[in-house]
Write a protein that holds these residues in place. Structure first.
Motif, PDB file in Angstrom:
ATOM      1  N   LEU A 120      70.157  67.516  14.951  1.00 62.50           N
ATOM      2  CA  LEU A 120      71.511  67.306  14.442  1.00 62.50           C
ATOM      3  C   LEU A 120      71.756  65.849  14.072  1.00 62.50           C
ATOM      4  O   LEU A 120      72.386  65.555  13.053  1.00 62.50           O
ATOM      5  CB  LEU A 120      72.547  67.789  15.463  1.00 62.50           C
ATOM      6  CG  LEU A 120      72.588  69.305  15.675  1.00 62.50           C
ATOM      7  CD1 LEU A 120      73.527  69.653  16.827  1.00 62.50           C
ATOM      8  CD2 LEU A 120      72.997  70.029  14.402  1.00 62.50           C
ATOM      9  N   ARG A 121      71.239  64.938  14.870  1.00 60.15           N
ATOM     10  CA  ARG A 121      71.397  63.511  14.543  1.00 60.15           C
ATOM     11  C   ARG A 121      70.604  63.156  13.279  1.00 60.15           C
ATOM     12  O   ARG A 121      71.077  62.399  12.430  1.00 60.15           O
ATOM     13  CB  ARG A 121      70.969  62.637  15.714  1.00 60.15           C
ATOM     14  CG  ARG A 121      71.915  62.757  16.898  1.00 60.15           C
ATOM     15  CD  ARG A 121      71.643  61.706  17.967  1.00 60.15           C
ATOM     16  NE  ARG A 121      72.386  61.957  19.174  1.00 60.15           N
ATOM     17  CZ  ARG A 121      73.682  61.703  19.349  1.00 60.15           C
ATOM     18  NH1 ARG A 121      74.377  61.206  18.363  1.00 60.15           N
ATOM     19  NH2 ARG A 121      74.277  61.958  20.495  1.00 60.15           N
ATOM     20  N   LEU A 173      80.543  64.891  16.623  1.00 62.95           N
ATOM     21  CA  LEU A 173      79.174  65.324  16.892  1.00 62.95           C
ATOM     22  C   LEU A 173      78.859  65.158  18.377  1.00 62.95           C
ATOM     23  O   LEU A 173      78.185  66.000  18.972  1.00 62.95           O
ATOM     24  CB  LEU A 173      78.185  64.538  16.036  1.00 62.95           C
ATOM     25  CG  LEU A 173      76.727  64.959  16.137  1.00 62.95           C
ATOM     26  CD1 LEU A 173      76.550  66.433  15.773  1.00 62.95           C
ATOM     27  CD2 LEU A 173      75.842  64.088  15.275  1.00 62.95           C
ATOM     28  N   GLU A 174      79.395  64.115  18.988  1.00 65.93           N
ATOM     29  CA  GLU A 174      79.162  63.902  20.422  1.00 65.93           C
ATOM     30  C   GLU A 174      79.721  65.050  21.251  1.00 65.93           C
ATOM     31  O   GLU A 174      79.099  65.493  22.214  1.00 65.93           O
ATOM     32  CB  GLU A 174      79.783  62.580  20.874  1.00 65.93           C
ATOM     33  CG  GLU A 174      79.105  61.353  20.312  1.00 65.93           C
ATOM     34  CD  GLU A 174      77.612  61.308  20.588  1.00 65.93           C
ATOM     35  OE1 GLU A 174      77.199  61.612  21.724  1.00 65.93           O
ATOM     36  OE2 GLU A 174      76.859  60.971  19.661  1.00 65.93           O
ATOM     37  N   GLN A 175      80.895  65.558  20.875  1.00 62.64           N
ATOM     38  CA  GLN A 175      81.481  66.686  21.603  1.00 62.64           C
ATOM     39  C   GLN A 175      80.620  67.937  21.438  1.00 62.64           C
ATOM     40  O   GLN A 175      80.419  68.688  22.392  1.00 62.64           O
ATOM     41  CB  GLN A 175      82.904  66.948  21.118  1.00 62.64           C
ATOM     42  CG  GLN A 175      83.882  65.889  21.554  1.00 62.64           C
ATOM     43  CD  GLN A 175      85.223  66.045  20.878  1.00 62.64           C
ATOM     44  OE1 GLN A 175      85.314  66.283  19.686  1.00 62.64           O
ATOM     45  NE2 GLN A 175      86.285  65.897  21.664  1.00 62.64           N
ATOM     46  N   VAL A 176      80.125  68.159  20.227  1.00 66.33           N
ATOM     47  CA  VAL A 176      79.256  69.319  19.988  1.00 66.33           C
ATOM     48  C   VAL A 176      77.987  69.190  20.815  1.00 66.33           C
ATOM     49  O   VAL A 176      77.545  70.147  21.456  1.00 66.33           O
ATOM     50  CB  VAL A 176      78.938  69.478  18.487  1.00 66.33           C
ATOM     51  CG1 VAL A 176      77.918  70.584  18.265  1.00 66.33           C
ATOM     52  CG2 VAL A 176      80.210  69.765  17.688  1.00 66.33           C
ATOM     53  N   VAL A 232      75.986  74.940  16.265  1.00 66.44           N
ATOM     54  CA  VAL A 232      75.370  74.331  15.083  1.00 66.44           C
ATOM     55  C   VAL A 232      76.344  74.383  13.907  1.00 66.44           C
ATOM     56  O   VAL A 232      76.491  73.412  13.156  1.00 66.44           O
ATOM     57  CB  VAL A 232      74.025  75.012  14.748  1.00 66.44           C
ATOM     58  CG1 VAL A 232      73.541  74.620  13.365  1.00 66.44           C
ATOM     59  CG2 VAL A 232      72.978  74.643  15.792  1.00 66.44           C
ATOM     60  N   SER A 233      77.038  75.499  13.752  1.00 67.91           N
ATOM     61  CA  SER A 233      78.028  75.618  12.678  1.00 67.91           C
ATOM     62  C   SER A 233      79.118  74.566  12.835  1.00 67.91           C
ATOM     63  O   SER A 233      79.561  73.969  11.846  1.00 67.91           O
ATOM     64  CB  SER A 233      78.662  77.011  12.679  1.00 67.91           C
ATOM     65  OG  SER A 233      77.695  77.984  12.402  1.00 67.91           O
ATOM     66  N   SER A 234      79.549  74.328  14.059  1.00 66.06           N
ATOM     67  CA  SER A 234      80.561  73.301  14.312  1.00 66.06           C
ATOM     68  C   SER A 234      80.042  71.925  13.911  1.00 66.06           C
ATOM     69  O   SER A 234      80.757  71.144  13.288  1.00 66.06           O
ATOM     70  CB  SER A 234      80.943  73.275  15.791  1.00 66.06           C
ATOM     71  OG  SER A 234      81.561  74.469  16.155  1.00 66.06           O
TER      72      SER A 234
END
Length: 132
Positions: A79-80, A52-55, A116-118
């Motif tokens: 997202l979080r 999630l950090e990379q996204v 967002v999909s990722s």
């Protein structure tokens, strides 16, 4: 995606090889020899571990024309929060939050939808069992 691409290339090369062997593509058979054996016999396997950090880093790298700084921060918060909701296992909240996140992303364009999909796909292992 890479595995699918390699399978497609293999199919194209096999078709091309069959056309050459049948004489369909080579009217002057025998002038040149083409060897296409074993070009695409390898299966591609790629394990890509994203977090999630990379996204979120990728979201923050988007141009301000796509997302303003405030929108980037808002999306990061969404997202979080979504990750926390998924961990809680509340199906109704998951559906609601997911709908809001994707509606926001759709308004902003394909780059945001992709990111967002990722992010959502990272949580598939937790989401899918809840809805099956």
């Amino acid at each position: 995606q890479a595995k699918s691409d390699i399978k497609n290339i293999k199919a194209i090369l096999n078709n091309y090889k069959d056309n050459i062997n049948s004489g369909f593509l080579n009217s002057e058979r025998g002038k040149s020899e083409i060897n296409i054996n074993n070009i695409a016999n390898a299966e591609a396997t790629s394990n890509v571990n994203i977090t999630l950090e990379q996204v979120i880093n990728n979201i923050n790298e988007l141009s301000d024309d796509i997302l303003s700084k405030e929108e980037k921060e808002d999306l990061e918060d969404k997202l979080r929060a979504f990750e926390s909701i998924v961990n809680s296992g509340d199906k109704d909240k998951i559906k609601s939050k997911l709908t809001k996140i994707f509606n926001f992303a759709l308004e902003k364009g394909p780059a945001v939808v992709g990111l967002v999909s990722s992010a959502v796909s990272l949580l598939n292992e937790k989401i899918l069992p809840l809805f099956s």
